[in-house]
Design a protein around this motif. Sequence first.
Motif, mmCIF file in Angstrom:
data_model
loop_
_atom_site.group_PDB
_atom_site.id
_atom_site.type_symbol
_atom_site.label_atom_id
_atom_site.label_comp_id
_atom_site.label_asym_id
_atom_site.label_seq_id
_atom_site.Cartn_x
_atom_site.Cartn_y
_atom_site.Cartn_z
ATOM 1 N N LYS A 172 0.806 -1.213 0.000
ATOM 2 C CA LYS A 172 0.000 0.000 0.000
ATOM 3 C C LYS A 172 0.843 1.269 0.000
ATOM 4 O O LYS A 172 0.302 2.363 -0.151
ATOM 5 N N GLY A 173 2.135 1.118 0.176
ATOM 6 C CA GLY A 173 3.032 2.263 0.149
ATOM 7 C C GLY A 173 4.303 1.897 -0.579
ATOM 8 O O GLY A 173 4.779 0.762 -0.497
ATOM 9 N N LEU A 174 4.853 2.835 -1.318
ATOM 10 C CA LEU A 174 6.079 2.597 -2.079
ATOM 11 C C LEU A 174 6.963 3.835 -1.981
ATOM 12 O O LEU A 174 6.516 4.945 -2.256
ATOM 13 N N THR A 175 8.211 3.617 -1.551
ATOM 14 C CA THR A 175 9.161 4.716 -1.408
ATOM 15 C C THR A 175 10.360 4.486 -2.316
ATOM 16 O O THR A 175 10.969 3.416 -2.289
ATOM 17 N N PHE A 176 10.688 5.478 -3.124
ATOM 18 C CA PHE A 176 11.876 5.442 -3.966
ATOM 19 C C PHE A 176 12.945 6.356 -3.371
ATOM 20 O O PHE A 176 12.652 7.485 -2.949
ATOM 21 N N THR A 177 14.177 5.875 -3.329
ATOM 22 C CA THR A 177 15.318 6.713 -2.974
ATOM 23 C C THR A 177 15.911 7.236 -4.272
ATOM 24 O O THR A 177 16.290 6.454 -5.155
ATOM 25 N N ILE A 178 16.005 8.544 -4.401
ATOM 26 C CA ILE A 178 16.385 9.173 -5.661
ATOM 27 C C ILE A 178 17.884 9.456 -5.686
ATOM 28 O O ILE A 178 18.467 9.911 -4.705
ATOM 29 N N ARG A 179 18.489 9.166 -6.815
ATOM 30 C CA ARG A 179 19.932 9.328 -6.975
ATOM 31 C C ARG A 179 20.328 10.796 -6.809
ATOM 32 O O ARG A 179 19.701 11.697 -7.379
ATOM 33 N N GLU A 180 21.375 11.028 -6.066
ATOM 34 C CA GLU A 180 21.895 12.384 -5.872
ATOM 35 C C GLU A 180 23.086 12.625 -6.800
ATOM 36 O O GLU A 180 23.764 11.691 -7.225
ATOM 37 N N LYS A 209 21.117 22.369 -14.168
ATOM 38 C CA LYS A 209 20.386 22.438 -12.905
ATOM 39 C C LYS A 209 20.341 21.048 -12.251
ATOM 40 O O LYS A 209 20.312 20.027 -12.941
ATOM 41 N N PRO A 210 20.291 21.000 -10.925
ATOM 42 C CA PRO A 210 20.284 19.701 -10.244
ATOM 43 C C PRO A 210 18.953 18.978 -10.394
ATOM 44 O O PRO A 210 17.881 19.596 -10.343
ATOM 45 N N PHE A 211 19.051 17.681 -10.590
ATOM 46 C CA PHE A 211 17.886 16.802 -10.591
ATOM 47 C C PHE A 211 17.603 16.391 -9.150
ATOM 48 O O PHE A 211 18.523 16.026 -8.408
ATOM 49 N N THR A 212 16.323 16.425 -8.735
ATOM 50 C CA THR A 212 15.992 16.116 -7.346
ATOM 51 C C THR A 212 14.738 15.249 -7.270
ATOM 52 O O THR A 212 14.041 15.024 -8.262
ATOM 53 N N ALA A 213 14.442 14.816 -6.059
ATOM 54 C CA ALA A 213 13.233 14.039 -5.815
ATOM 55 C C ALA A 213 11.981 14.833 -6.168
ATOM 56 O O ALA A 213 10.943 14.248 -6.523
ATOM 57 N N LYS A 214 12.054 16.148 -6.084
ATOM 58 C CA LYS A 214 10.896 16.965 -6.419
ATOM 59 C C LYS A 214 10.510 16.826 -7.885
ATOM 60 O O LYS A 214 9.328 16.911 -8.234
ATOM 61 N N ASP A 215 11.505 16.628 -8.755
ATOM 62 C CA ASP A 215 11.196 16.404 -10.171
ATOM 63 C C ASP A 215 10.407 15.113 -10.357
ATOM 64 O O ASP A 215 9.496 15.040 -11.184
ATOM 65 N N VAL A 216 10.770 14.093 -9.581
ATOM 66 C CA VAL A 216 10.070 12.812 -9.681
ATOM 67 C C VAL A 216 8.631 12.958 -9.205
ATOM 68 O O VAL A 216 7.685 12.534 -9.878
ATOM 69 N N ALA A 274 7.477 14.321 -1.965
ATOM 70 C CA ALA A 274 8.935 14.267 -1.949
ATOM 71 C C ALA A 274 9.452 14.889 -0.662
ATOM 72 O O ALA A 274 8.969 15.943 -0.231
ATOM 73 N N GLU A 275 10.423 14.223 -0.069
ATOM 74 C CA GLU A 275 11.080 14.753 1.126
ATOM 75 C C GLU A 275 12.539 14.329 1.084
ATOM 76 O O GLU A 275 12.854 13.135 1.066
ATOM 77 N N GLY A 276 13.421 15.312 1.042
ATOM 78 C CA GLY A 276 14.844 14.986 0.913
ATOM 79 C C GLY A 276 15.090 14.284 -0.408
ATOM 80 O O GLY A 276 14.690 14.770 -1.466
ATOM 81 N N ASN A 277 15.738 13.124 -0.336
ATOM 82 C CA ASN A 277 16.003 12.375 -1.561
ATOM 83 C C ASN A 277 15.046 11.190 -1.722
ATOM 84 O O ASN A 277 15.361 10.220 -2.413
ATOM 85 N N GLN A 278 13.879 11.284 -1.110
ATOM 86 C CA GLN A 278 12.914 10.198 -1.202
ATOM 87 C C GLN A 278 11.580 10.681 -1.749
ATOM 88 O O GLN A 278 11.153 11.814 -1.492
ATOM 89 N N VAL A 279 10.949 9.782 -2.504
ATOM 90 C CA VAL A 279 9.602 10.024 -3.023
ATOM 91 C C VAL A 279 8.704 8.921 -2.478
ATOM 92 O O VAL A 279 8.994 7.731 -2.651
ATOM 93 N N ARG A 280 7.630 9.335 -1.816
ATOM 94 C CA ARG A 280 6.714 8.377 -1.211
ATOM 95 C C ARG A 280 5.380 8.401 -1.947
ATOM 96 O O ARG A 280 4.801 9.459 -2.163
ATOM 97 N N ILE A 281 4.916 7.189 -2.291
ATOM 98 C CA ILE A 281 3.623 7.032 -2.942
ATOM 99 C C ILE A 281 2.713 6.268 -1.999
ATOM 100 O O ILE A 281 3.069 5.175 -1.534
ATOM 101 N N ALA A 282 1.562 6.841 -1.697
ATOM 102 C CA ALA A 282 0.552 6.154 -0.890
ATOM 103 C C ALA A 282 -0.569 5.710 -1.814
ATOM 104 O O ALA A 282 -1.011 6.474 -2.679
ATOM 105 N N PHE A 283 -1.008 4.456 -1.638
ATOM 106 C CA PHE A 283 -2.079 3.898 -2.455
ATOM 107 C C PHE A 283 -3.304 3.642 -1.594
ATOM 108 O O PHE A 283 -3.201 3.438 -0.383
ATOM 109 N N GLY A 284 -4.452 3.589 -2.237
ATOM 110 C CA GLY A 284 -5.688 3.307 -1.526
ATOM 111 C C GLY A 284 -5.864 1.842 -1.191
ATOM 112 O O GLY A 284 -6.832 1.463 -0.524
ATOM 113 N N GLY A 285 -4.960 0.994 -1.632
ATOM 114 C CA GLY A 285 -4.990 -0.451 -1.375
ATOM 115 C C GLY A 285 -3.717 -1.051 -1.937
ATOM 116 O O GLY A 285 -2.747 -0.340 -2.218
#
Length: 560
Positions: free
Chosen positions: A100-108, A116-123, A155-166
């Motif tokens: 129900k949740g998936l977190t990606f750690t984004i490459r720094e 320009k820097p690529f960040t978790a916010k772009d994802v 997005a928070e720091g270098n992580q992107v969190r996805i919450a699902f309804g199931g």
Amino acid sequence: MVTKRVSLVAVAVGASLGLAACQSSTAGGSGAGGDSGMIKQLTFPSDAPNTIGGLVDYNPYSPNALTKTWLYEPLMVRNGLSCEVTPWLATDFEWTDGAKGLTFTIREGVKWSDGKPFTAKDVAFTLNLGKKYPGIDRAGLWNDTFGAAATSVTAEGNQVRIAFGGNAAPKFDELIKLQILPEHVYSAVGDASKYIDKNPVATGPFKVGSYNGRRLVLQRRADYWQADKVKVQQLVLEGQFDAAQASLKLRSGQLDAYWGEIPNPQRAFVDADPKTNHFYYAPNGTTVLSPNVEKKPFTDAKFREALAPAINRQEISDKGTYGIMKPASQTGLKLPLAAKLLPEELAKQETVTKFDPAKANELLDAAGYTKGADGKRTNPDGSPLTLTFSVQAGWIDYQAMADVIVRNLNEVGVTSKVVATAPESVDAQKKSGDYQMLLEYLHGGCEVAKNLGAKLASNQIPTKTTILPNVQRYKDPEVDATVEELSATVDPAEQKRLVGDLVNTMMTEYPVTSLIYAPARIIYNSDKAVGWPSEADPYAQPSDDRLLILTRLRAPGSDS
């Protein structure tokens, strides 16, 4: 519970494969770059549709993009053969709360091509765009097709969190393929699916050099985040070729690789120079015989089972693919590549149905389909038994396969004939169910719930307007429950157990009959570059994993 499913082993495996490729290469060749391994130029067919004229558009979510491969990058690359995951713009992932949740750690340390820097916010920005503009939601992130819809992406720091309804496990493969867009560019363009991107700002290995309306030249980025693995200095994308044109251009050196079909590539291409001319047809899925299980006699599982040994799969391969593609396992899995998913009792068994007309005759007799004095069989109620095989006119490989099958069935007394009609007519039959037998494709992707599961699930039966995977119209509530469970788990042991249940259905119920593996193709020269995937080194699915392939290519004779 937290479940992590990233295979960093893929990185080490890839490195060893690249080394092996360099050690096995031969010296010389146009474009060789000595010990550096640099390749001056490679030429591939155009990625762009042949109908766009000179339109300049690099938006990877546009149907008219000049290239969808070499500029914008995905989160991860999953080998379509081994199913190992290679980290890309994301270095890791974690499933939480079941699936129900998936977190990606984004490459720094990654930079966009404008510096320009690529960040978790772009994802997070890219994934959230799919909610606002469904046209770019290729992964179905925001709908409940194969897994629950997302409820938020942050997005928070270098992580992107996805919450699902199931539970949303089956979304993973398509999710990691999504190409990430720069927020500082695309946030100002409105509907990203309609934006014409003339000046791409991307994270990929190349930047645009020139485009003259037919020939796109891409230049290697020295500041690319893994530039040390990219040895191609210039990539040229030009032309869309039929089989005859592609064969000529490959043989003359005007093309270095081709992903389309060339009939009999051994004779048409390889035999001209076996030292440098090669092809690799990897199993991408399975060509299956799909009976309409809602129509007699295919309502009878015993009849479906009896037909299986009547079919000569090797002859089907010889006539349809020049003997290249191997007979396929009745499990519905690509074996031996997916052997780890097999139930223990099948792991050491032969699961490719042997051509055995005597066995077919025995099974037909036992099921009540008796043979008369004229050698023709009847239904158990004594009525005539006649089958019609619908095949797409002009699909030469399918027609060749259908001819073999019909001849085989007639030889065991099952009166059969081929009716070739326009491809759109066969599509209409799939939607309406107005057919007896046809050839179909069973996708062999890594998310088994979306592939083998979808082939068997009753909610995937075609509608009057849409072709869905369960063309044969198989229905079983227990199978539906298994597919639903499989869609909801990321636990390897549970996945194996549930896949085993689906495999058992394939092996005992014959909802479809596996024939031969269907190919993902690459036909290539090794005079300028070595390190291509091959049967000996299947490190990548040849038609889809092109970014991964790029990082393995080296000039012949280089020391890597």
